[in-house]
Design an enzyme around this catalytic site. Sequence first.
Site, mmCIF file in Angstrom:
data_model
loop_
_atom_site.group_PDB
_atom_site.id
_atom_site.type_symbol
_atom_site.label_atom_id
_atom_site.label_comp_id
_atom_site.label_asym_id
_atom_site.label_seq_id
_atom_site.Cartn_x
_atom_site.Cartn_y
_atom_site.Cartn_z
ATOM 1 N N LEU A 185 36.581 41.056 46.610
ATOM 2 C CA LEU A 185 36.016 39.709 46.543
ATOM 3 C C LEU A 185 37.090 38.745 46.071
ATOM 4 O O LEU A 185 37.837 39.050 45.133
ATOM 5 C CB LEU A 185 34.844 39.654 45.565
ATOM 6 C CG LEU A 185 33.469 40.159 46.031
ATOM 7 C CD1 LEU A 185 33.504 41.644 46.355
ATOM 8 C CD2 LEU A 185 32.413 39.868 44.977
ATOM 9 N N GLY A 197 40.273 42.099 42.834
ATOM 10 C CA GLY A 197 40.226 42.245 44.277
ATOM 11 C C GLY A 197 41.602 42.462 44.863
ATOM 12 O O GLY A 197 41.798 43.285 45.772
ATOM 13 N N LEU A 251 37.178 41.874 42.003
ATOM 14 C CA LEU A 251 37.166 40.465 42.377
ATOM 15 C C LEU A 251 38.323 39.738 41.717
ATOM 16 O O LEU A 251 38.804 40.137 40.659
ATOM 17 C CB LEU A 251 35.828 39.806 42.054
ATOM 18 C CG LEU A 251 35.292 39.785 40.623
ATOM 19 C CD1 LEU A 251 35.821 38.580 39.861
ATOM 20 C CD2 LEU A 251 33.780 39.758 40.633
ATOM 21 N N SER A 252 38.796 38.690 42.380
ATOM 22 C CA SER A 252 39.908 37.885 41.906
ATOM 23 C C SER A 252 41.154 38.760 41.779
ATOM 24 O O SER A 252 41.537 39.429 42.736
ATOM 25 C CB SER A 252 39.531 37.198 40.588
ATOM 26 O OG SER A 252 40.486 36.234 40.227
ATOM 27 N N ASN A 253 41.788 38.822 40.621
ATOM 28 C CA ASN A 253 42.927 39.724 40.465
ATOM 29 C C ASN A 253 42.522 41.172 40.696
ATOM 30 O O ASN A 253 43.313 41.976 41.205
ATOM 31 C CB ASN A 253 43.536 39.576 39.073
ATOM 32 C CG ASN A 253 44.389 38.332 38.937
ATOM 33 O OD1 ASN A 253 44.556 37.571 39.885
ATOM 34 N ND2 ASN A 253 44.940 38.107 37.754
#
Length: 583
Positions: free
Chosen positions: A268, A247, A243-245
């Site tokens: 995500l 992801g 998720l985020s970085n």
Amino acid sequence: MSANDTFDDPRVTAHRDGDDLLSAGLGLRGLAGASTRFAQPGSPTPAELRRRAIQSSWKGVADLGPRGGFGSLYGSVPNVPGREFTTFANLPGARASHRVLVQVPDDFDRKKRCLVVTASSGSRGIYGAIALAGGWGLPRGCAVAYTDKGGGAGYFDPSDDTGVQLDGTRARAGSAPLEFEPKGLAPDAGIAVKHAHSGDNPEADWGRHVLQAARFGLGVLDRAFPEEAPFTAQNTTIIATGLSNGGGAVLRAAGDDKEGILAAVVALEPNIHIRGSRSFYDYATEAALLLPAALSARQFDDVPFARVGAASPPAWVLRGAALRAHGRLSAVMPGAQADEALDRLRAGGWQDDVLATAASSTSLDLWRAVAVAYASAYLKRDAAHMPGGFCYRLHHAAGMAGPIDAIVRAAWWADGSGVPPGTGISLDGGTDLSLDPTLPGVLTLHDLQTGHGAEADQLRAAVKTTAAELPREGLPILIVHGAQDGLIPAAFSSQPYVRWLRDAGLRPVFWKVPYAQHFDAFLAFTDFGDRHVPLLPYGYAALDRAWATVAEGRALPEDAAVRDARPRGAGPLTARALALPQN
């Protein structure tokens, strides 16, 4: 493993009898509680540091509060005994290592061999994705391979020449291999952070980090179960998620996966960009510059955390006046300056509901803090030569050095986010004595994106190396993004990426979740939680669908706007509010 892979000998630890893989024995209640304590605060044991690192990683990503639904509507924290294998991995050509770790549960499913590979969110340490990858994979009998992708809180302090060993404890340079050990820093250079100061631009290698962690995971399974070796991508299902970085990292891995070792990818709220789209640094520095001035507009009157910590007279009004003085805004009156700043953000693609959650990142000074680290990484600066005159300094208690400094340092590996400021570390520099003291540094950071000159050219060239490549045809890719994500807006990241894949004839699945924003952990705050839904349960659901596709042969699900999702309101989250996509 690839012939180019270089791994130090792994440290192997067993985790049973009240110290498991998923929660270090804390269980859901312990994870949600107060930070675990060290018996000797200045010299915590490796086990104490691990427990606190796992706890802080869970709390930094998931809403574990009593109204958030974790453990009742989705997710669980069962006892998962097993072993951990961790080491420092080196990519060919890289100056610094990335930490990799594999968790192998005792009940690893040998009939349906499964390896989940993940990368930390943000610049977090090695357990940074445990709430997603560990929370989904370990209870199912999957092994989980983690990488910090060149980030983490293995901070190096040149004032006492100490860094972080493999077990999380601090040691002097030269006495043991360290997670990050920059050379030639003067004692007063400031705290050195791997993401910002490794000299590698680690973001360019996020995909390679993930794939190397996957290969390390297969090698660990060979070692854990020698009678059933070899474990390969042909006989072991490898699902990448983050998720985020993190992801963004697994999507980058999808594009870099020339060997075809990944069976599916679930991302995500990914920090991903393609050639021709806006990069995170581009819109983050725009937000750092303009959002403070826009916050006095009426649309932010009822927005949670939009104006937290403002001085008197209001700081957002001062930013508007300062931007006019620097020729960055033309309006004269404060209200008109706010409207002008807001109009420029909208013209850049920011949507009003996204700006409402982006306001919280502005109040937390997150845009500036993150942009400083990224600029240093792109320009490959060391701790003593960060752009804009910025530096990370040890923040002494009561303004003077003392024994408390050793206690603060000892907890960095467990508590640090990988991007200061944080406990015991301040972000200094980039300021002046004006009424808007942080503006000079923000202007420098923004002008590195939009301006001219050798440094600006170098930064933009570095950003280009982080663009995604197309994944192979037929690779199942599921992307889940909050419609109100104000840190990594879907309009700048997931949506252009999905369009690009579809234009190339690929068929990614895209779930856009109404009322979901970037930080599930913020939902523990009433004002935030009442207005939003968490994103993590949709990530778990997407992983379920990915597994059904690759392990059971079921068709991929359709895109979903999750139209019936709604904020939880004043009560606890309900299944009806989540409205998870059905099979």
